[in-house]
Design a protein around this motif. Structure first.
Motif, PDB file in Angstrom:
ATOM      1  N   ALA A   1       0.835  -1.200   0.000  1.00  0.00           N
ATOM      2  CA  ALA A   1       0.000   0.000   0.000  1.00  0.00           C
ATOM      3  C   ALA A   1       0.872   1.252   0.000  1.00  0.00           C
ATOM      4  O   ALA A   1       0.608   2.231  -0.709  1.00  0.00           O
ATOM      5  N   ARG A   2       1.929   1.220   0.807  1.00  0.00           N
ATOM      6  CA  ARG A   2       2.861   2.352   0.833  1.00  0.00           C
ATOM      7  C   ARG A   2       3.549   2.519  -0.510  1.00  0.00           C
ATOM      8  O   ARG A   2       3.727   3.640  -1.003  1.00  0.00           O
ATOM      9  N   GLN A   3       3.926   1.412  -1.111  1.00  0.00           N
ATOM     10  CA  GLN A   3       4.599   1.494  -2.412  1.00  0.00           C
ATOM     11  C   GLN A   3       3.650   1.987  -3.495  1.00  0.00           C
ATOM     12  O   GLN A   3       4.056   2.695  -4.412  1.00  0.00           O
ATOM     13  N   LEU A   4       2.370   1.630  -3.367  1.00  0.00           N
ATOM     14  CA  LEU A   4       1.394   2.107  -4.348  1.00  0.00           C
ATOM     15  C   LEU A   4       1.265   3.628  -4.260  1.00  0.00           C
ATOM     16  O   LEU A   4       1.211   4.310  -5.291  1.00  0.00           O
ATOM     17  N   ARG A   5       1.194   4.142  -3.041  1.00  0.00           N
ATOM     18  CA  ARG A   5       1.125   5.586  -2.888  1.00  0.00           C
ATOM     19  C   ARG A   5       2.399   6.238  -3.418  1.00  0.00           C
ATOM     20  O   ARG A   5       2.350   7.302  -4.078  1.00  0.00           O
ATOM     21  N   SER A   6       3.545   5.654  -3.123  1.00  0.00           N
ATOM     22  CA  SER A   6       4.807   6.194  -3.621  1.00  0.00           C
ATOM     23  C   SER A   6       4.861   6.139  -5.142  1.00  0.00           C
ATOM     24  O   SER A   6       5.340   7.083  -5.791  1.00  0.00           O
ATOM     25  N   LEU A   7       4.362   5.035  -5.714  1.00  0.00           N
ATOM     26  CA  LEU A   7       4.323   4.916  -7.178  1.00  0.00           C
ATOM     27  C   LEU A   7       3.441   6.002  -7.773  1.00  0.00           C
ATOM     28  O   LEU A   7       3.784   6.605  -8.798  1.00  0.00           O
ATOM     29  N   ALA A   8       2.298   6.231  -7.134  1.00  0.00           N
ATOM     30  CA  ALA A   8       1.410   7.283  -7.631  1.00  0.00           C
ATOM     31  C   ALA A   8       2.100   8.647  -7.573  1.00  0.00           C
ATOM     32  O   ALA A   8       1.971   9.466  -8.491  1.00  0.00           O
ATOM     33  N   ALA A   9       2.863   8.906  -6.469  1.00  0.00           N
ATOM     34  CA  ALA A   9       3.601  10.169  -6.367  1.00  0.00           C
ATOM     35  C   ALA A   9       4.666  10.258  -7.448  1.00  0.00           C
ATOM     36  O   ALA A   9       4.872  11.325  -8.050  1.00  0.00           O
ATOM     37  N   ASP A  10       5.361   9.146  -7.717  1.00  0.00           N
ATOM     38  CA  ASP A  10       6.379   9.150  -8.781  1.00  0.00           C
ATOM     39  C   ASP A  10       5.754   9.437 -10.138  1.00  0.00           C
ATOM     40  O   ASP A  10       6.295  10.232 -10.926  1.00  0.00           O
ATOM     41  N   ILE A  11       4.629   8.800 -10.390  1.00  0.00           N
ATOM     42  CA  ILE A  11       3.962   9.013 -11.685  1.00  0.00           C
ATOM     43  C   ILE A  11       3.469  10.446 -11.781  1.00  0.00           C
ATOM     44  O   ILE A  11       3.571  11.096 -12.833  1.00  0.00           O
ATOM     45  N   SER A  12       2.951  10.973 -10.674  1.00  0.00           N
ATOM     46  CA  SER A  12       2.507  12.370 -10.680  1.00  0.00           C
ATOM     47  C   SER A  12       3.681  13.310 -10.916  1.00  0.00           C
ATOM     48  O   SER A  12       3.582  14.261 -11.700  1.00  0.00           O
ATOM     49  N   ASN A  13       4.787  13.046 -10.258  1.00  0.00           N
ATOM     50  CA  ASN A  13       5.969  13.884 -10.462  1.00  0.00           C
ATOM     51  C   ASN A  13       6.461  13.793 -11.901  1.00  0.00           C
ATOM     52  O   ASN A  13       6.947  14.783 -12.457  1.00  0.00           O
ATOM     53  N   ARG A  14       6.355  12.613 -12.472  1.00  0.00           N
ATOM     54  CA  ARG A  14       6.804  12.444 -13.862  1.00  0.00           C
ATOM     55  C   ARG A  14       5.980  13.293 -14.817  1.00  0.00           C
ATOM     56  O   ARG A  14       6.520  13.903 -15.749  1.00  0.00           O
ATOM     57  N   THR A  15       4.703  13.361 -14.599  1.00  0.00           N
ATOM     58  CA  THR A  15       3.850  14.141 -15.493  1.00  0.00           C
ATOM     59  C   THR A  15       3.937  15.638 -15.197  1.00  0.00           C
ATOM     60  O   THR A  15       3.595  16.453 -16.052  1.00  0.00           O
ATOM     61  N   ARG A  16       4.424  16.004 -14.005  1.00  0.00           N
ATOM     62  CA  ARG A  16       4.485  17.417 -13.629  1.00  0.00           C
ATOM     63  C   ARG A  16       5.920  17.860 -13.328  1.00  0.00           C
ATOM     64  O   ARG A  16       6.141  18.799 -12.569  1.00  0.00           O
ATOM     65  N   TYR A  17       6.894  17.213 -13.900  1.00  0.00           N
ATOM     66  CA  TYR A  17       8.283  17.479 -13.513  1.00  0.00           C
ATOM     67  C   TYR A  17       8.742  18.882 -13.880  1.00  0.00           C
ATOM     68  O   TYR A  17       9.722  19.393 -13.338  1.00  0.00           O
ATOM     69  N   LEU A  18       8.050  19.547 -14.799  1.00  0.00           N
ATOM     70  CA  LEU A  18       8.441  20.896 -15.174  1.00  0.00           C
ATOM     71  C   LEU A  18       7.940  21.949 -14.186  1.00  0.00           C
ATOM     72  O   LEU A  18       8.372  23.095 -14.240  1.00  0.00           O
ATOM     73  N   ASP A  19       7.000  21.531 -13.307  1.00  0.00           N
ATOM     74  CA  ASP A  19       6.474  22.450 -12.306  1.00  0.00           C
ATOM     75  C   ASP A  19       7.026  22.038 -10.953  1.00  0.00           C
ATOM     76  O   ASP A  19       6.533  21.101 -10.318  1.00  0.00           O
ATOM     77  N   ALA A  20       8.070  22.738 -10.498  1.00  0.00           N
ATOM     78  CA  ALA A  20       8.725  22.338  -9.253  1.00  0.00           C
ATOM     79  C   ALA A  20       7.783  22.424  -8.064  1.00  0.00           C
ATOM     80  O   ALA A  20       7.857  21.611  -7.136  1.00  0.00           O
ATOM     81  N   ASP A  21       6.852  23.392  -8.080  1.00  0.00           N
ATOM     82  CA  ASP A  21       5.941  23.538  -6.953  1.00  0.00           C
ATOM     83  C   ASP A  21       4.929  22.405  -6.886  1.00  0.00           C
ATOM     84  O   ASP A  21       4.385  22.121  -5.804  1.00  0.00           O
ATOM     85  N   ALA A  22       4.636  21.775  -8.028  1.00  0.00           N
ATOM     86  CA  ALA A  22       3.628  20.706  -8.045  1.00  0.00           C
ATOM     87  C   ALA A  22       4.222  19.337  -7.743  1.00  0.00           C
ATOM     88  O   ALA A  22       3.473  18.373  -7.580  1.00  0.00           O
ATOM     89  N   MET A  23       5.523  19.234  -7.666  1.00  0.00           N
ATOM     90  CA  MET A  23       6.142  17.932  -7.420  1.00  0.00           C
ATOM     91  C   MET A  23       6.038  17.580  -5.942  1.00  0.00           C
ATOM     92  O   MET A  23       6.132  18.435  -5.063  1.00  0.00           O
ATOM     93  N   SER A  24       5.810  16.273  -5.714  1.00  0.00           N
ATOM     94  CA  SER A  24       5.635  15.770  -4.350  1.00  0.00           C
ATOM     95  C   SER A  24       6.926  15.134  -3.864  1.00  0.00           C
ATOM     96  O   SER A  24       7.665  14.512  -4.632  1.00  0.00           O
ATOM     97  N   ALA A  25       7.165  15.302  -2.562  1.00  0.00           N
ATOM     98  CA  ALA A  25       8.352  14.696  -1.951  1.00  0.00           C
ATOM     99  C   ALA A  25       8.076  13.297  -1.453  1.00  0.00           C
ATOM    100  O   ALA A  25       8.955  12.663  -0.856  1.00  0.00           O
ATOM    101  N   SER A  26       6.839  12.773  -1.709  1.00  0.00           N
ATOM    102  CA  SER A  26       6.478  11.438  -1.211  1.00  0.00           C
ATOM    103  C   SER A  26       6.984  10.326  -2.109  1.00  0.00           C
ATOM    104  O   SER A  26       6.866   9.154  -1.739  1.00  0.00           O
TER     105      SER A  26
END
Length: 995
Positions: free
Chosen positions: A695-720
């Motif tokens: 479950a923790r890895q799923l949330r982390s994966l979702a954060a990684d995928i979100s960061n990947r799609t928003r990597y150009l917006d530093a404020d939108a990137m998650s530290a999770s």
């Protein structure tokens, strides 16, 4: 021969004149004359004394320094004499003149004469302290008093030195206690003379103070300031000098009264000093003006900033090997010089010299211009720069894509590891079938185990006895009836009968069936009855119309009855077996009847049936269902293959919310959908589905995928997310930001092909002109900042070359273009074009152009272009001026020459000489000199005020020379005169013996 004294009115009588000797020596008449001495005459002490009067000293007797310094002049003088040309016995700057000057300064000549007449005098003078003290005595009487007090009475302790004829001189002979005599102040300049200057220090200090006080008077001009300085300096000198002088007793004794003695004398001296200061101050200023005019005849025009810079530019070019041979007029000489140059350029004899000078200069300028432009192609430089910058952008794109690729690989690996741990890939329908099969398997296992346990109880002693008490069930039935709407019929056993119209037939029949059962029944019968009720709960068709809550109440009452039957068991074995069976049933039966689970047991024809492909999705249809998930997991078994299929399909459905398989396949691109799907499930549900770690890895994966799609917006990137993936994405963001800032949106963007391969908006060949004509200074700086030092130097050369070439094309004419086409020789660059490019204007556009050029070109290159523009403009202006003015004068001169052919050769020679002079470097530097000596008001005041003191020192130094003394005497009293024969003659005293 005639008496030589007849030509002087103050000569002695004829009878007293000694007869002239055979060699006509005028000094032979006087026995004490050194000229009468022969080599055999003995001086005191027995040594022969040879005195030579008149004529220069022979060369061997001259000092070594004089012979060395005057050797060249002596050699030329001797050569002229050998050729029969007029020669001098003492040529100027020859060894004789130099030796005479040295001997006069050092006093050697007068010392020799004194030694010849007074050989008993000791060498050296009075002590330095005495001579310094005597310099503070203001009058001759004061000095005589000092000599008397120091050495004794006059005639005994001191006396005035007499010349060869017995006339007293100003020099004082002093006698020491031993009787030895020496001069108080010997001839020549020695240490004592320096000490004697101490007496003039107070006067000098006072003069300086007075001069300083007169500086404000120069505000009205030198005409007022110089007299003021002369008066103030003289007054200050007398005030300080006399004040100090009164400290000495000899002065007070000689001049006891200040008002009667000191003031008249001081006033006279002050007037004399003021006159000297006025004369010397005015003369000094006039001499300075004349010197300035001689040193720099056209200083004002030569000091013009353009002319000064032109000369500096010409010198810089000459230092680099380009001698442009500038003429005086273009270097700043004014007045008649431009007209003379123009005339000489037309006259025979000088025209060729002027033309050659100009031709050499033009060739130097052409070479300088060509070398400055160099063999540089600005278009090729532009292509090279664009290629270099394109390569830099490509490298950044590669860095970005590699970072994203590493992040994608890490995300894909994390996703693969997470999904593979859940189970094999399975679709929604297959997963639903597996889930349904797992639940059915679990129920069958429950039923089999329940059957086994109850069979064990039935087989125990007393297991077939009616031990189950049905009365609690009947009580439940009664409560159900009480809950039904009552009818108007008579109550039954004290209770109102339920209205049959509102009681379903199935419920009514079931209730009557319960009423008809015996009070006790066997365990099998009770179980059958409970099974019927449980099936009715699952299958509405068994007891149609019976509300489910009533069935649940009946099932629970039956279970309690069966549980309570343990007390009625007749044997311990039965009680134990029955208790075990009841406990198992009670602990596990509810899981199959829980909402969300029991629907999976329904048949397709039953109401509430859930299709296979919706079974897993229904499990995650909302928040707050962790219990359902947990029960289903526990029912099927956490490690069962059916639960693995459920988990795998569940995670696929979550991830599918972010996928667009039509466009991107299974890559997750819609983070909004993924986040919405995840956020619809609470953390507990996800933990129950996949476990805590997954479950923790799923949330982390979702954060990684979100960061990947928003990597150009530093404020939108998650530290999770994963730190490594986050680092790769940040690196990609940095590269993309640089691409965007420097290349995509930067000033160089129009010259680059698009990242998708689109054509550039501006051709690379236009880069260099664009940089120095249109780019903003910061834009040009950005472009240069991307280049290596060598390439920046190439851009600078390209800019310089393009500036020169464009100025040539604008400044040329048709013939110049044809000549360049044929010979390759370019016309001089247009100075106005270069000046405009360098930013000559001071408006906003000109200032921006100057800033742009300062960014693109080094100071050396800017200076080189400025030198080229200045030299070209100045020479063109000079040619236009001198040709127009000088042509008219030359025409008149040629007409005059042709009218008198005999003067043609003479005129040609003169014009040739003038041309040679005016084209020479020394003459040009003299005519364009700006060296001026400016005397400031304080300096003028100082010179004027101190002039008398300095004159006194100078006259004192000159007074050490015997010739100067004789001339001064002659000017004052006529006692010394020059005879017709040349040597200096001094009349004998009146008491001299003629015999």
């Amino acid at each position: 021969m005639a008496d030589i004294w007849d030509q002087f009115p103050d000569a002695p009588p004829v009878g007293q004149t000694a007869p002239a000797p055979a060699n006509d020596d005028p000094w032979a008449a006087f026995p004490d004359s050194p000229a009468a001495a022969s080599p055999s005459d003995a001086a005191p002490g027995g040594s022969a004394l040879k005195i030579t009067v008149g004529g220069p000293t022979p060369y061997p007797e001259r000092t070594i320094g004089a012979r060395v310094l005057g050797a060249p002049v002596d050699a030329v003088n001797t050569a002229l004499g050998a050729l029969g040309a007029p020669a001098s016995d003492a040529p100027f700057m020859g060894s004789a003149k130099i030796d005479d000057t040295i001997r006069a300064i050092t006093g050697n000549r007068e010392s020799a004469e004194i030694e010849a007449t007074k050989p008993d005098l000791r060498a050296g003078g009075a002590p330095v302290g005495q001579r310094a003290y005597a310099s503070f005595l203001n009058t001759p009487g004061a000095r005589e008093r000092y000599f008397t007090e120091t050495y004794g009475p006059q005639g005994t302790g001191w006396r005035y030195l007499e010349d060869r004829f017995g006339n007293p001189t100003e020099r004082v002979v002093i006698r020491d206690p031993a009787g030895a005599e020496r001069l108080f102040d010997p001839p020549g300049i020695d240490t004592g003379d320096v000490a004697s200057m101490a007496g003039g220090v107070p006067d000098l200090v006072g003069a300086i103070m007075g001069g300083a006080a007169s500086v404000p008077a120069y505000a009205a001009g030198p005409v007022v300031g110089i007299p003021a300085s002369a008066a103030a300096g003289a007054a200050g000198a007398q005030l300080v000098g006399e004040t100090v002088g009164r400290l000495f007793p000899e002065n007070r004794a000689d001049e006891p009264s200040v008002t009667r003695d000191v003031l008249p004398r001081a006033a006279g001296e002050a007037a004399s000093d003021a006159l000297i200061g006025l004369v010397m101050g005015g003369a000094g200023r006039a001499a300075n003006a004349v010197g300035n005019a001689v040193r720099a005849p056209f200083a004002r025009r030569a000091a013009d900033p353009v002319n000064v810079e032109f000369r500096a530019a010409a010198d810089r070019l000459k230092g680099q090997g380009y001698d442009i041979r500038p003429l005086p007029s273009e270097s700043g000489a004014g007045g008649f010089v431009p007209r003379m140059e123009g005339m000489l350029a037309q006259l025979p004899g000088s025209a060729e010299k002027i033309r050659q000078t100009r031709e050499v200069g033009n060739q130097a300028i052409t070479r300088y211009q060509s070398d400055l432009a160099g063999d540089v192609d600005p278009a090729a430089i532009g292509r090279g720069v664009v290629s270099e910058i394109s390569t830099q952008r490509k490298n950044l794109v590669i860095d970005r894509e590699e970072a994203l690729s590493r992040a994608d690989d890490a995300i894909a690996g994390s996703e693969q590891a997470l999904t593979s741990r859940q189970g094999p890939v399975m679709g929604a329908e297959a997963a639903g079938q597996q889930t349904r099969a797992g639940l059915e398997r679990a129920r069958q296992e429950f039923r089999a185990e329940t059957r086994r346990l109850y069979d064990a109880a039935r087989n125990a002693p007393g297991g077939t006895d009616p031990i189950v008490d049905i009365r609690p069930v009947r009580e439940q039935v009664a409560r159900i009836r009480e809950a039904l709407p009552p009818s108007r019929q008579e109550p039954v056993e004290g209770r109102p009968a339920p209205m049959s119209r509102f009681t379903p037939d199935g419920l009514a029949n079931f209730l009557r069936g319960v009423d008809d059962t015996a009070d006790r029944m066997t365990l099998d019968h009770a179980r059958q009855m409970r099974t019927l009720v449980s099936d009715a709960i699952d299958d509405k068709s068994i007891l149609p119309g019976v509300p489910e809550r009533y069935l649940v109440q009946l099932s629970n009452s039956l279970s309690r009855a069966i549980d309570d039957s343990v007390r009625n068991a007749g044997s311990p074995q039965l009680r134990e077996a029955l208790a075990r069976a009841n406990t198992y049933y009670r602990d596990n039966v509810d899981r199959f009847s829980r909402v969300g689970v029991r629907e999976a047991y329904r048949e397709p024809t039953q109401a509430g049936y859930v299709e296979d492909n919706q079974l897993v999705a229904r499990l995650m249809s909302g928040r707050g269902k962790p219990g359902v998930v947990r029960e289903m997991r526990d029912t099927m078994g956490a490690n069962s293959p059916e639960w693995a299929a459920t988990r795998r399909n569940a995670i696929e459905q979550i991830l599918d919310a972010g996928r667009d398989e039509t466009l991107y396949g299974r890559r997750i691109v819609d983070m909004n959908g993924l986040n919405a799907r995840l956020n619809s499930l609470d953390d507990e549900t996800i933990r129950e589905l996949f476990g805590v770690a997954d479950a923790r890895q799923l949330r982390s994966l979702a954060a990684d995928i979100s960061n990947r799609t928003r990597y150009l917006d530093a404020d939108a990137m998650s530290a999770s997310g994963s730190p490594s993936i986050l680092g790769q994405l940040r690196g990609a963001a940095v590269a993309d930001a640089e691409i965007s800032r420097e290349y995509r949106d930067g000033v160089i963007a129009p010259f680059l092909r698009g990242e998708n391969g689109a054509a550039a908006k501006i051709r690379p060949e236009e880069l260099v002109p664009w940089l120095y004509r249109k780019a903003a200074p910061h834009e040009a700086s950005q472009v240069l900042g991307k280049l290596s030092p060598d390439m920046r130097a190439g851009v600078e050369r390209g800019v310089v070359a393009d500036i020169i070439e464009s100025s040539i094309s604008k400044g040329g004419n048709d013939m110049a273009d044809v000549r360049r086409l044929v010979t390759g020789e370019a016309s001089p660059a247009g100075s106005d074009s270069i000046a405009a490019v360098l930013g000559a204007g001071k408006d906003a556009a000109g200032r921006q152009q100057a800033e742009r050029i300062s960014v693109l070109l080094s100071p050396e290159s800017r200076q080189a272009l400025q030198d080229l523009a200045l030299i070209t403009a100045q020479r063109q202006q000079r040619d236009a001026t001198t040709q127009a003015v000088g042509g008219l004068a030359a025409g008149a001169a040629i007409t005059s020459i042709l009218s008198r052919p005999t003067r043609a050769i003479q005129a040609a020679a003169i014009s040739r000489g003038l041309a040679q002079a005016i084209t020479s470097e020394p003459v040009r530097r003299w005519l364009t000199s700006t060296r001026q000596v400016r005397i400031s008001a304080p300096r003028q005041a100082q010179i004027t005020a101190t002039a008398p003191a300095l004159a006194e020192v100078l006259l004192g130094a000159l007074g050490e020379n015997g010739d100067v003394q004789a001339a001064a005497d002659w000017l004052r009293e006529g006692e010394s005169q020059l005879g017709a024969l040349g040597p200096r003659l001094t009349r004998p005293p009146e008491h001299a013996d003629g015999g």
